[in-house]
Write a protein that holds these residues in place. Structure first.
Motif, PDB file in Angstrom:
ATOM      1  N   MET A 210      22.365  32.518   6.953  1.00 52.37           N
ATOM      2  CA  MET A 210      23.081  31.293   6.541  1.00 52.37           C
ATOM      3  C   MET A 210      22.936  31.065   5.036  1.00 52.37           C
ATOM      4  SD  MET A 210      22.567  28.639   9.686  1.00 52.37           S
ATOM      5  CE  MET A 210      20.827  28.293   9.452  1.00 52.37           C
ATOM      6  N   GLY A 211      22.492  32.096   4.309  1.00 51.66           N
ATOM      7  CA  GLY A 211      22.322  31.946   2.863  1.00 51.66           C
ATOM      8  C   GLY A 211      20.901  31.574   2.485  1.00 51.66           C
ATOM      9  N   GLU A 212      20.001  31.602   3.496  1.00 54.60           N
ATOM     10  CA  GLU A 212      18.591  31.286   3.213  1.00 54.60           C
ATOM     11  C   GLU A 212      17.939  32.463   2.481  1.00 54.60           C
ATOM     12  OE1 GLU A 212      19.767  32.073   6.269  1.00 54.60           O
ATOM     13  OE2 GLU A 212      18.636  33.914   6.624  1.00 54.60           O
ATOM     14  N   SER A 213      16.840  32.171   1.785  1.00 54.14           N
ATOM     15  CA  SER A 213      16.093  33.231   1.098  1.00 54.14           C
ATOM     16  C   SER A 213      15.062  33.821   2.058  1.00 54.14           C
ATOM     17  CB  SER A 213      15.371  32.648  -0.115  1.00 54.14           C
ATOM     18  OG  SER A 213      14.432  31.673   0.336  1.00 54.14           O
ATOM     19  N   ARG A 214      14.448  34.930   1.672  1.00 52.87           N
ATOM     20  CA  ARG A 214      13.372  35.497   2.498  1.00 52.87           C
ATOM     21  C   ARG A 214      12.238  34.468   2.646  1.00 52.87           C
ATOM     22  NH1 ARG A 214      10.199  41.109   1.436  1.00 52.87           N
ATOM     23  NH2 ARG A 214      11.921  41.998   2.609  1.00 52.87           N
ATOM     24  N   ARG A 215      11.920  33.771   1.570  1.00 51.22           N
ATOM     25  CA  ARG A 215      10.867  32.745   1.622  1.00 51.22           C
ATOM     26  C   ARG A 215      11.206  31.712   2.699  1.00 51.22           C
ATOM     27  NH1 ARG A 215      10.692  28.589  -1.111  1.00 51.22           N
ATOM     28  NH2 ARG A 215       8.719  27.572  -0.724  1.00 51.22           N
ATOM     29  N   GLN A 216      12.486  31.366   2.774  1.00 57.64           N
ATOM     30  CA  GLN A 216      12.907  30.369   3.770  1.00 57.64           C
ATOM     31  C   GLN A 216      12.908  30.949   5.185  1.00 57.64           C
ATOM     32  OE1 GLN A 216      16.418  29.335   1.581  1.00 57.64           O
ATOM     33  NE2 GLN A 216      15.487  27.443   0.786  1.00 57.64           N
ATOM     34  N   ARG A 217      13.190  32.241   5.300  1.00 61.78           N
ATOM     35  CA  ARG A 217      13.058  32.853   6.636  1.00 61.78           C
ATOM     36  C   ARG A 217      11.591  32.794   7.066  1.00 61.78           C
ATOM     37  NH1 ARG A 217      17.496  35.767   4.827  1.00 61.78           N
ATOM     38  NH2 ARG A 217      16.365  37.307   3.614  1.00 61.78           N
ATOM     39  N   ALA A 218      10.696  33.023   6.099  1.00 62.38           N
ATOM     40  CA  ALA A 218       9.258  32.927   6.407  1.00 62.38           C
ATOM     41  C   ALA A 218       8.910  31.487   6.794  1.00 62.38           C
ATOM     42  CB  ALA A 218       8.432  33.398   5.213  1.00 62.38           C
ATOM     43  N   GLY A 219       9.485  30.517   6.089  1.00 63.86           N
ATOM     44  CA  GLY A 219       9.215  29.108   6.385  1.00 63.86           C
ATOM     45  C   GLY A 219       9.715  28.718   7.773  1.00 63.86           C
ATOM     46  N   PHE A 220      10.852  29.272   8.151  1.00 60.09           N
ATOM     47  CA  PHE A 220      11.430  29.025   9.488  1.00 60.09           C
ATOM     48  C   PHE A 220      10.465  29.541  10.576  1.00 60.09           C
ATOM     49  CE2 PHE A 220      14.183  31.826  12.374  1.00 60.09           C
ATOM     50  CZ  PHE A 220      14.292  30.901  13.390  1.00 60.09           C
ATOM     51  N   LEU A 221      10.015  30.791  10.433  1.00 63.83           N
ATOM     52  CA  LEU A 221       9.133  31.350  11.465  1.00 63.83           C
ATOM     53  C   LEU A 221       7.752  30.692  11.422  1.00 63.83           C
ATOM     54  CD1 LEU A 221       9.993  35.170  11.518  1.00 63.83           C
ATOM     55  CD2 LEU A 221      10.870  33.344  12.976  1.00 63.83           C
ATOM     56  N   HIS A 222       7.309  30.327  10.222  1.00 62.43           N
ATOM     57  CA  HIS A 222       6.019  29.646  10.108  1.00 62.43           C
ATOM     58  C   HIS A 222       6.063  28.319  10.868  1.00 62.43           C
ATOM     59  CE1 HIS A 222       3.091  26.993   7.914  1.00 62.43           C
ATOM     60  NE2 HIS A 222       2.330  27.975   8.315  1.00 62.43           N
ATOM     61  N   THR A 223       7.182  27.612  10.743  1.00 66.59           N
ATOM     62  CA  THR A 223       7.327  26.327  11.455  1.00 66.59           C
ATOM     63  C   THR A 223       7.239  26.547  12.970  1.00 66.59           C
ATOM     64  OG1 THR A 223       8.719  25.544   9.667  1.00 66.59           O
ATOM     65  CG2 THR A 223       8.825  24.298  11.725  1.00 66.59           C
ATOM     66  N   LEU A 224       7.921  27.579  13.462  1.00 69.97           N
ATOM     67  CA  LEU A 224       7.875  27.845  14.916  1.00 69.97           C
ATOM     68  C   LEU A 224       6.459  28.205  15.369  1.00 69.97           C
ATOM     69  CD1 LEU A 224      11.047  30.093  15.489  1.00 69.97           C
ATOM     70  CD2 LEU A 224      10.785  27.673  16.051  1.00 69.97           C
ATOM     71  N   ALA A 225       5.790  29.029  14.552  1.00 73.00           N
ATOM     72  CA  ALA A 225       4.481  29.561  14.966  1.00 73.00           C
ATOM     73  C   ALA A 225       3.367  28.536  14.824  1.00 73.00           C
ATOM     74  CB  ALA A 225       4.156  30.814  14.156  1.00 73.00           C
ATOM     75  N   THR A 226       3.639  27.418  14.168  1.00 74.91           N
ATOM     76  CA  THR A 226       2.601  26.388  14.021  1.00 74.91           C
ATOM     77  C   THR A 226       2.964  25.107  14.780  1.00 74.91           C
ATOM     78  OG1 THR A 226       3.582  25.737  11.903  1.00 74.91           O
ATOM     79  CG2 THR A 226       1.725  27.264  11.806  1.00 74.91           C
ATOM     80  N   LEU A 227       3.944  25.213  15.687  1.00 79.16           N
ATOM     81  CA  LEU A 227       4.235  24.092  16.595  1.00 79.16           C
ATOM     82  C   LEU A 227       3.017  23.899  17.519  1.00 79.16           C
ATOM     83  CD1 LEU A 227       7.939  24.921  17.610  1.00 79.16           C
ATOM     84  CD2 LEU A 227       7.161  22.905  16.330  1.00 79.16           C
ATOM     85  N   PRO A 228       2.883  22.733  18.149  1.00 76.42           N
ATOM     86  CA  PRO A 228       1.724  22.517  19.027  1.00 76.42           C
ATOM     87  C   PRO A 228       1.592  23.611  20.097  1.00 76.42           C
ATOM     88  CG  PRO A 228       2.903  20.465  18.688  1.00 76.42           C
ATOM     89  CD  PRO A 228       3.726  21.530  18.028  1.00 76.42           C
ATOM     90  N   ALA A 229       2.716  24.173  20.535  1.00 74.19           N
ATOM     91  CA  ALA A 229       2.680  25.342  21.429  1.00 74.19           C
ATOM     92  C   ALA A 229       3.780  26.285  20.962  1.00 74.19           C
ATOM     93  CB  ALA A 229       2.934  24.923  22.864  1.00 74.19           C
TER      94      ALA A 229
END
Ligand code: SAM
Ligand code: DTB
Ligand code: SF4
Length: 359
Positions: A210-229
């Motif tokens: 969607m035009g995101e940067s690699r840093r933002q792809r990392a931020g996206f997955l980081h958000t998922l992986a640090t959810l309460p579950a």
């Protein structure tokens, strides 16, 4: 099952136990690994938790299409964009059941019902609940994606037998406001909390390209992986550019290196080792080789059937041939006494078709 199981099933599961304390720096470092090293690590994690020859197979149905008041810049179903999608009313339970029977006969183990709503109205819930009950009675796992839910709505869907609720965060929180302006990412996180609190499994991922940067792809997955579950299921969609949507106009998908998509799958696999990682939208435009790389990187779930919600998906013949060529087989679901399921129901058709093609 004719295929041979891996020699070390689940042996390394303890060494690759799910973590919730990933730092953003660690996630960025994974993205920066040499491609062969990243795939090697992801494949190791995949083998520690799953049989890498098994792929979970879900079928999608749009039970209420188009006319959505939201402004998601990727979505063909947003009313404000002129995409040619015809808005429809909620389908009847009988019509949904007919599609679910076909999906089961074709070998799907999970049936996902999608509605183009910002959030369901309370009066919609009993109708959707009836669909869920009847689809489940066919022996399929059930999944729904209906937009934002209140706590009470989540509980009502759970009571009807809903197994999974799909609700994507879509991208890095920092980039979210460039893609969706009619709601905030916190709204999505709140719904996910209601779904977890109601005891349902979460299906949560997003879109790459969607035009995101690699840093933002990392931020996206980081958000998922640090959810309460960790989400039980993590759909990674490659943007399907639909004419009339703002992102198709910007042609953002053209800027995405296919290897970067594979890296996203691999990092998702490493961060959320026990989750199903779904190679989701965008497969129709992918070569068989690119899809094979995604399976190597740890993807272990797909949407099966000729349509996603409004856009195309590879036809079933192509998928069966791919399964046969790669020696993949559909995952089976068995429900434990504790109510946890691991894989799908018996899907004779897809397994037998794939085997006969391999022979
Ligand atoms: N309205 C509900 C919602 O937004 O949660 C459910 C349906 S919505 C279509 C489900 C997901 O489909 C979105 O969150 C998005 O990740 C994905 N999606 C929609 N349009 C897409 C596209 N053009 N390409 C890739 N994924 C897409
Ligand atoms: C998800 O992450 N991808 C699916 C499912 N969850 C609901 C939807 C993909 C939609 C692609 C565009 C369309 O077909 O309308
Ligand atoms: Fe509506 Fe969902 Fe499409 Fe957004 S993604 S416009 S909420 S159907």
């Amino acid at each position: 099952m004719s295929a041979v199981s891996p020699t070390r099933p689940l042996a390394d599961a303890a060494a690759h136990a799910p973590r919730h304390d990933w730092s953003r720096r660690e996630v960025e470092a994974l993205f920066a690994l040499p491609f062969p090293e990243l795939l090697h690590r992801a494949a190791g994690v995949h083998r520690a938790h799953f049989d890498p020859a098994e792929v979970q197979v879900s079928t999608l149905l749009s039970v209420k299409t188009g006319g959505c008041p939201e402004d998601c810049a990727y979505c063909p179903q947003a009313q404000r964009y002129h995409t040619g999608v015809q808005a429809t009313k909620l389908m009847s339970t009988e019509a949904v059941l007919e599609k679910a029977r076909q999906a089961k006969a074709a070998g799907a183990s999970r049936f996902c019902m999608g509605a183009a709503w910002r959030s369901p109205k309370d009066r919609d819930i009993p109708k959707v609940a009836a669909m869920i009950r009847e689809v489940k009675a066919l022996g399929l796992e059930t999944c729904a994606t209906l937009g934002m839910l209140s706590g009470g709505q989540a509980q009502a869907l759970k009571a009807a037998g809903l197994d999974y609720y799909n609700h994507n965060i879509d991208t890095d929180p920092e980039f979210y406001g460039s893609i969706v302006r009619t709601r905030e990412i916190q709204d999505r996180l709140d719904t996910l909390a209601h779904v977890r609190d109601a005891g349902m499994k979460t299906c949560c991922g997003g879109i790459v390209g969607m035009g995101e940067s690699r840093r933002q792809r990392a931020g996206f997955l980081h958000t998922l992986a640090t959810l309460p579950a960790h989400p039980d299921s993590v759909p990674i969609n490659r943007l399907v550019q639909v004419e009339g949507t703002p992102l198709a106009e910007k042609n953002t998908a053209a800027g995405l290196d296919p290897f970067e998509f594979v890296r996203t799958i691999a990092v998702a696999r490493i961060l959320m080792p026990a989750s199903m990682v779904r190679l989701s939208a965008g497969r129709e435009e992918m070569s068989d080789e690119l899809q094979a790389l995604c399976f190597l990187a740890g993807a272990n779930s797909i949407f099966y059937g000729e349509k996603l919600l409004t856009t195309g998906n590879p036809d079933t013949e192509r998928d069966l041939a791919l399964f046969a060529r790669l020696g993949l087989r559909p995952m089976q679901v068995t429900v434990d006494a504790d109510g946890h399921d691991h894989g799908g129901t018996v899907h004779a058709d897809i397994a037998e078709c794939a085997r006969s093609r391999a022979a």
